[in-house]
Design a protein around this motif. Structure first.
Motif, PDB file in Angstrom:
ATOM      1  N   SER A  23      50.949  55.776  36.558  1.00 19.37           N
ATOM      2  CA  SER A  23      50.664  54.424  36.087  1.00 19.37           C
ATOM      3  C   SER A  23      49.255  53.942  36.416  1.00 19.37           C
ATOM      4  CB  SER A  23      51.684  53.453  36.704  1.00 19.37           C
ATOM      5  OG  SER A  23      51.331  52.129  36.401  1.00 19.37           O
ATOM      6  N   MET A  24      48.421  53.865  35.388  1.00 16.81           N
ATOM      7  CA  MET A  24      47.105  53.247  35.571  1.00 16.81           C
ATOM      8  C   MET A  24      47.266  51.745  35.864  1.00 16.81           C
ATOM      9  SD  MET A  24      44.456  55.228  35.547  1.00 16.81           S
ATOM     10  CE  MET A  24      43.068  54.172  35.140  1.00 16.81           C
ATOM     11  N   GLN A  25      48.364  51.153  35.379  1.00 12.35           N
ATOM     12  CA  GLN A  25      48.573  49.717  35.643  1.00 12.35           C
ATOM     13  C   GLN A  25      48.732  49.465  37.146  1.00 12.35           C
ATOM     14  OE1 GLN A  25      51.485  47.762  32.829  1.00 12.35           O
ATOM     15  NE2 GLN A  25      51.604  49.840  32.040  1.00 12.35           N
ATOM     16  N   PHE A  26      49.452  50.373  37.827  1.00 13.25           N
ATOM     17  CA  PHE A  26      49.629  50.242  39.283  1.00 13.25           C
ATOM     18  C   PHE A  26      48.273  50.394  39.987  1.00 13.25           C
ATOM     19  CE2 PHE A  26      50.665  52.618  43.326  1.00 13.25           C
ATOM     20  CZ  PHE A  26      51.074  51.501  44.034  1.00 13.25           C
ATOM     21  N   VAL A  27      47.489  51.354  39.513  1.00 15.27           N
ATOM     22  CA  VAL A  27      46.175  51.601  40.101  1.00 15.27           C
ATOM     23  C   VAL A  27      45.256  50.389  39.892  1.00 15.27           C
ATOM     24  CG1 VAL A  27      44.114  53.034  39.779  1.00 15.27           C
ATOM     25  CG2 VAL A  27      46.363  54.109  40.005  1.00 15.27           C
ATOM     26  N   MET A  28      45.359  49.764  38.723  1.00 11.53           N
ATOM     27  CA  MET A  28      44.550  48.562  38.447  1.00 11.53           C
ATOM     28  C   MET A  28      44.939  47.448  39.422  1.00 11.53           C
ATOM     29  SD  MET A  28      44.779  48.819  34.307  1.00 11.53           S
ATOM     30  CE  MET A  28      43.766  47.452  33.762  1.00 11.53           C
ATOM     31  N   SER A  29      46.225  47.379  39.705  1.00 10.38           N
ATOM     32  CA  SER A  29      46.701  46.373  40.637  1.00 10.38           C
ATOM     33  C   SER A  29      46.155  46.646  42.046  1.00 10.38           C
ATOM     34  CB  SER A  29      48.227  46.405  40.630  1.00 10.38           C
ATOM     35  OG  SER A  29      48.705  45.255  41.237  1.00 10.38           O
ATOM     36  N   LEU A  30      46.220  47.917  42.458  1.00  6.98           N
ATOM     37  CA  LEU A  30      45.652  48.272  43.768  1.00  6.98           C
ATOM     38  C   LEU A  30      44.157  47.952  43.797  1.00  6.98           C
ATOM     39  CD1 LEU A  30      47.352  51.736  44.517  1.00  6.98           C
ATOM     40  CD2 LEU A  30      47.836  49.556  45.634  1.00  6.98           C
ATOM     41  N   GLY A  31      43.487  48.151  42.659  1.00  9.35           N
ATOM     42  CA  GLY A  31      42.048  47.852  42.574  1.00  9.35           C
ATOM     43  C   GLY A  31      41.777  46.400  42.949  1.00  9.35           C
ATOM     44  N   CYS A  32      42.627  45.503  42.456  1.00 14.86           N
ATOM     45  CA  CYS A  32      42.442  44.070  42.767  1.00 14.86           C
ATOM     46  C   CYS A  32      42.938  43.742  44.177  1.00 14.86           C
ATOM     47  CB  CYS A  32      43.196  43.206  41.763  1.00 14.86           C
ATOM     48  SG  CYS A  32      42.474  43.234  40.117  1.00 14.86           S
ATOM     49  N   TYR A  33      44.188  44.105  44.449  1.00 16.58           N
ATOM     50  CA  TYR A  33      44.797  43.645  45.703  1.00 16.58           C
ATOM     51  C   TYR A  33      44.237  44.356  46.941  1.00 16.58           C
ATOM     52  CZ  TYR A  33      48.309  40.861  43.180  1.00 16.58           C
ATOM     53  OH  TYR A  33      48.937  39.918  42.401  1.00 16.58           O
ATOM     54  N   MET A  34      43.872  45.638  46.810  1.00 16.27           N
ATOM     55  CA  MET A  34      43.424  46.394  47.990  1.00 16.27           C
ATOM     56  C   MET A  34      41.917  46.605  48.039  1.00 16.27           C
ATOM     57  SD  MET A  34      46.308  46.577  49.338  1.00 16.27           S
ATOM     58  CE  MET A  34      45.862  47.415  50.861  1.00 16.27           C
ATOM     59  N   MET A  35      41.227  46.495  46.893  1.00 17.29           N
ATOM     60  CA  MET A  35      39.780  46.763  46.902  1.00 17.29           C
ATOM     61  C   MET A  35      38.984  45.547  46.420  1.00 17.29           C
ATOM     62  SD  MET A  35      39.556  50.799  45.925  1.00 17.29           S
ATOM     63  CE  MET A  35      39.801  50.659  44.174  1.00 17.29           C
ATOM     64  N   LYS A  36      39.690  44.464  46.162  1.00 22.08           N
ATOM     65  CA  LYS A  36      39.042  43.186  45.829  1.00 22.08           C
ATOM     66  C   LYS A  36      38.189  43.253  44.561  1.00 22.08           C
ATOM     67  CE  LYS A  36      40.554  41.208  49.688  1.00 22.08           C
ATOM     68  NZ  LYS A  36      41.532  42.236  50.068  1.00 22.08           N
ATOM     69  N   MET A  37      38.584  44.117  43.646  1.00 20.14           N
ATOM     70  CA  MET A  37      37.927  44.110  42.335  1.00 20.14           C
ATOM     71  C   MET A  37      38.538  42.982  41.509  1.00 20.14           C
ATOM     72  SD  MET A  37      37.968  48.235  41.653  1.00 20.14           S
ATOM     73  CE  MET A  37      37.075  48.258  40.091  1.00 20.14           C
ATOM     74  N   THR A  38      37.790  42.483  40.525  1.00 22.16           N
ATOM     75  CA  THR A  38      38.341  41.435  39.665  1.00 22.16           C
ATOM     76  C   THR A  38      39.116  42.091  38.520  1.00 22.16           C
ATOM     77  OG1 THR A  38      36.445  41.415  38.174  1.00 22.16           O
ATOM     78  CG2 THR A  38      36.309  39.981  40.129  1.00 22.16           C
ATOM     79  N   PRO A  39      39.994  41.339  37.847  1.00 25.33           N
ATOM     80  CA  PRO A  39      40.701  41.920  36.698  1.00 25.33           C
ATOM     81  C   PRO A  39      39.745  42.464  35.637  1.00 25.33           C
ATOM     82  CG  PRO A  39      41.791  39.906  37.377  1.00 25.33           C
ATOM     83  CD  PRO A  39      40.527  39.991  38.202  1.00 25.33           C
ATOM     84  N   ALA A  40      38.622  41.784  35.403  1.00 28.79           N
ATOM     85  CA  ALA A  40      37.664  42.304  34.414  1.00 28.79           C
ATOM     86  C   ALA A  40      37.082  43.634  34.896  1.00 28.79           C
ATOM     87  CB  ALA A  40      36.545  41.293  34.181  1.00 28.79           C
ATOM     88  N   GLU A  41      36.753  43.727  36.182  1.00 28.78           N
ATOM     89  CA  GLU A  41      36.196  44.977  36.712  1.00 28.78           C
ATOM     90  C   GLU A  41      37.210  46.119  36.647  1.00 28.78           C
ATOM     91  OE1 GLU A  41      33.034  42.997  39.926  1.00 28.78           O
ATOM     92  OE2 GLU A  41      35.056  43.527  40.554  1.00 28.78           O
ATOM     93  N   VAL A  42      38.472  45.840  36.951  1.00 33.15           N
ATOM     94  CA  VAL A  42      39.438  46.950  36.888  1.00 33.15           C
ATOM     95  C   VAL A  42      39.673  47.390  35.445  1.00 33.15           C
ATOM     96  CG1 VAL A  42      40.596  46.434  39.099  1.00 33.15           C
ATOM     97  CG2 VAL A  42      41.601  45.583  36.977  1.00 33.15           C
ATOM     98  N   LEU A  43      39.541  46.455  34.504  1.00 33.30           N
ATOM     99  CA  LEU A  43      39.694  46.861  33.102  1.00 33.30           C
ATOM    100  C   LEU A  43      38.511  47.744  32.672  1.00 33.30           C
ATOM    101  CD1 LEU A  43      41.502  46.658  30.589  1.00 33.30           C
ATOM    102  CD2 LEU A  43      40.108  44.727  29.839  1.00 33.30           C
ATOM    103  N   ALA A  44      37.310  47.328  33.062  1.00 33.96           N
ATOM    104  CA  ALA A  44      36.130  48.152  32.742  1.00 33.96           C
ATOM    105  C   ALA A  44      36.262  49.537  33.379  1.00 33.96           C
ATOM    106  CB  ALA A  44      34.856  47.457  33.234  1.00 33.96           C
ATOM    107  N   ALA A  45      36.765  49.563  34.628  1.00 30.68           N
ATOM    108  CA  ALA A  45      36.882  50.823  35.382  1.00 30.68           C
ATOM    109  C   ALA A  45      37.958  51.743  34.813  1.00 30.68           C
ATOM    110  CB  ALA A  45      37.173  50.514  36.855  1.00 30.68           C
ATOM    111  N   SER A  46      38.915  51.181  34.072  1.00 25.79           N
ATOM    112  CA  SER A  46      40.033  51.973  33.549  1.00 25.79           C
ATOM    113  C   SER A  46      39.884  52.285  32.067  1.00 25.79           C
ATOM    114  CB  SER A  46      41.350  51.198  33.730  1.00 25.79           C
ATOM    115  OG  SER A  46      41.473  50.767  35.048  1.00 25.79           O
ATOM    116  N   THR A  47      38.794  51.779  31.485  1.00 25.11           N
ATOM    117  CA  THR A  47      38.593  52.024  30.049  1.00 25.11           C
ATOM    118  C   THR A  47      37.207  52.649  29.812  1.00 25.11           C
ATOM    119  OG1 THR A  47      37.907  49.696  29.773  1.00 25.11           O
ATOM    120  CG2 THR A  47      40.204  50.230  29.292  1.00 25.11           C
ATOM    121  N   TYR A  48      36.173  51.817  29.678  1.00 25.04           N
ATOM    122  CA  TYR A  48      34.859  52.384  29.337  1.00 25.04           C
ATOM    123  C   TYR A  48      34.330  53.321  30.430  1.00 25.04           C
ATOM    124  CZ  TYR A  48      30.142  53.093  27.822  1.00 25.04           C
ATOM    125  OH  TYR A  48      28.983  53.704  27.436  1.00 25.04           O
ATOM    126  N   ASN A  49      34.350  52.858  31.692  1.00 26.82           N
ATOM    127  CA  ASN A  49      33.805  53.724  32.749  1.00 26.82           C
ATOM    128  C   ASN A  49      34.645  54.985  32.927  1.00 26.82           C
ATOM    129  OD1 ASN A  49      31.702  52.009  33.123  1.00 26.82           O
ATOM    130  ND2 ASN A  49      32.099  51.585  35.293  1.00 26.82           N
TER     131      ASN A  49
END
Ligand code: NIG
Ligand code: FE
Length: 420
Positions: A332-358
């Motif tokens: 689940s990339m969705q779970f990883v995106m959640s960890l990105g925000c909750y555990m690494m303090k990334m914003t929702p926009a940053e986790v979306l960029a990190a899981s798509t274009y980057n």
């Protein structure tokens, strides 16, 4: 044949990027309310307001797909998966709870080595069937493009078989194959990592390259596995064979892998849980993309997550990935995106960029996937929530309802529906 996805409550995507998003650019996600996208064959042909596009295609034979006022994002890209392995290691959960470390388990013949014995014993058909089940779960969770590594054979025959399975898999998810023969030291070379690297260089690598079985070569550069010198030797040879480079570095101990990766021109570096300021600066300078894998510290019960905020501040482009493997078992990339925000303090926009274009940059496919833009492959996900921000926020559940891959609907009402 046109497919029109209309009544999109919010469309969210990166747009107009030409290199990995970094620093403040990582927040630049374009959102459009009441949107629609038209798909012609395999690619996006136009993006506009739902009203305008419905009017444009009224009376035509375009097929309509109602997004129900919900959010739409690009198909997710998972740039780091250990797709090919047999079995599972649920029993290690108990060992971890008893306080055994990842390296304790590996050194006792468990961990990767346990999975190697299962994988060696598995036929190509078995490996393929297991991989397909994982790919179906990935697809249902919104992944439409992914990296797929070998690395549980650790002998020529099984490494080749694993890469052939990747090549021959028939599945909507597009895969970029990565050769990870240097994932661990196999029992035949116990205590002799350099001897095993010699063997990979002389035996496996030429075969992998000649047969065109991999685009990337990867290595697990870690204390007690492969040191910097051996890793460098392998990656240098791989580069000479025309492969692009990745390296698992700084997962547990910082051996100086970042400097090595920067000097060799690795396309990506993986994990980076314990990377220091200098390593971050070196990789930022070199133009490497950092694949952050927050599911791994989670599964290792470790409090040490990659320093995503410092990386973004240092203009080091980062992507997110599952690291899907028998230790960190999630599709689940969705779970990883959640960890990105909750555990690494990334914003929702940053986790979306990190899981798509980057993430698309991290698999070398940024020209064709990773964003919803005219001319790109029509890969998109229709959510059951109105905006992409709900994905990291509302965690532990699947928000994907429909998935389109290259213009074809492959998930319908949450379930795979592709032909074949
Ligand atoms: O990336 N760290 C090395 N390789 C995998 C784990 C593989 C395994 O434990 O089976 C990783 O986390
Ligand atoms: Fe990994």
């Amino acid at each position: 044949m046109t497919l029109l996805v209309y009544n999109i409550g919010q469309l969210a995507t990166a747009q107009g990027q030409t290199s990995p998003m970094k620093g403040e650019v990582m927040s630049q996600i374009t959102t459009m309310e009441n949107a629609a996208v038209a798909i012609e064959g395999k690619t996006f042909s136009s993006i506009g307001s739902s009203e305008d596009l419905l009017a444009e295609f009224r009376g035509s034979d375009a097929k309509l797909l109602d997004a129900g006022g919900m959010g739409v994002i690009p198909g997710l890209v998972d740039p780091h998966t250990h797709l090919i392995f047999s079995g599972s290691r649920e029993f290690e959960l108990r060992l971890k709870l008893e306080g055994k470390s990842y390296m304790d388990i590996l050194n006792a013949g468990g961990g990767i080595i346990h999975t190697v014995s299962r994988t060696r014993a598995a036929s190509a058909e078995q490996l393929s069937n297991e991989a397909k089940q994982r790919l179906n779960r990935m697809l249902m969770y919104g992944t439409t493009t992914a990296d797929a590594k070998s690395g549980y054979g650790l002998d020529t025959e099984t490494e080749i078989r694993s890469l052939e399975v990747i090549r021959d898999l028939e599945h909507p998810i597009e895969l970029t194959p990565t050769f990870l023969g240097a994932h661990a030291v196999p029992p035949e070379f116990k205590g002799d990592p350099s001897g095993y690297i010699d063997h990979i260089i002389s035996d496996m690598l030429p075969m992998v390259a000649e047969r065109g079985l991999a685009q990337y070569c990867d290595v697990f550069c870690e204390e007690g596995v492969f040191g910097v010198e051996d890793s460098e030797r392998l990656l240098t040879a791989a580069k000479e064979h025309g492969l692009k480079l990745r390296a698992h570095i700084d997962e547990i101990v910082d051996l100086g892998g970042a400097q090595m990766a920067a000097q060799l021109g690795c396309e990506t570096t993986e994990h980076l849980a314990v990377t220091g300021d200098e390593g971050i600066a070196q990789m930022a300078e070199a133009g490497t993309v950092g694949n952050l894998l927050p599911g791994t510290p989670y599964s290792l019960m470790s409090p040490i997550y990659p320093r995503a905020r410092d990386m973004i501040e240092a203009n080091f482009p980062i992507a997110l990935a599952t690291d899907m493997n028998p230790n960190c078992y999630t599709e689940s990339m969705q779970f990883v995106m959640s960890l990105g925000c909750y555990m690494m303090k990334m914003t929702p926009a940053e986790v979306l960029a990190a899981s798509t274009y980057n993430a698309a940059c991290a698999v070398g496919m940024e020209d064709t996937v990773g964003t919803i833009e005219r001319g790109k492959l029509a890969d998109l996900v229709i959510l059951d929530v109105p905006t992409h921000e709900h994905i990291p926020y509302h965690f532990g559940v699947n928000h994907v309802r429909q998935v389109i891959k290259a213009g074809e609907q492959v998930v319908k009402d949450g379930l795979p529906c592709y032909n074949g």
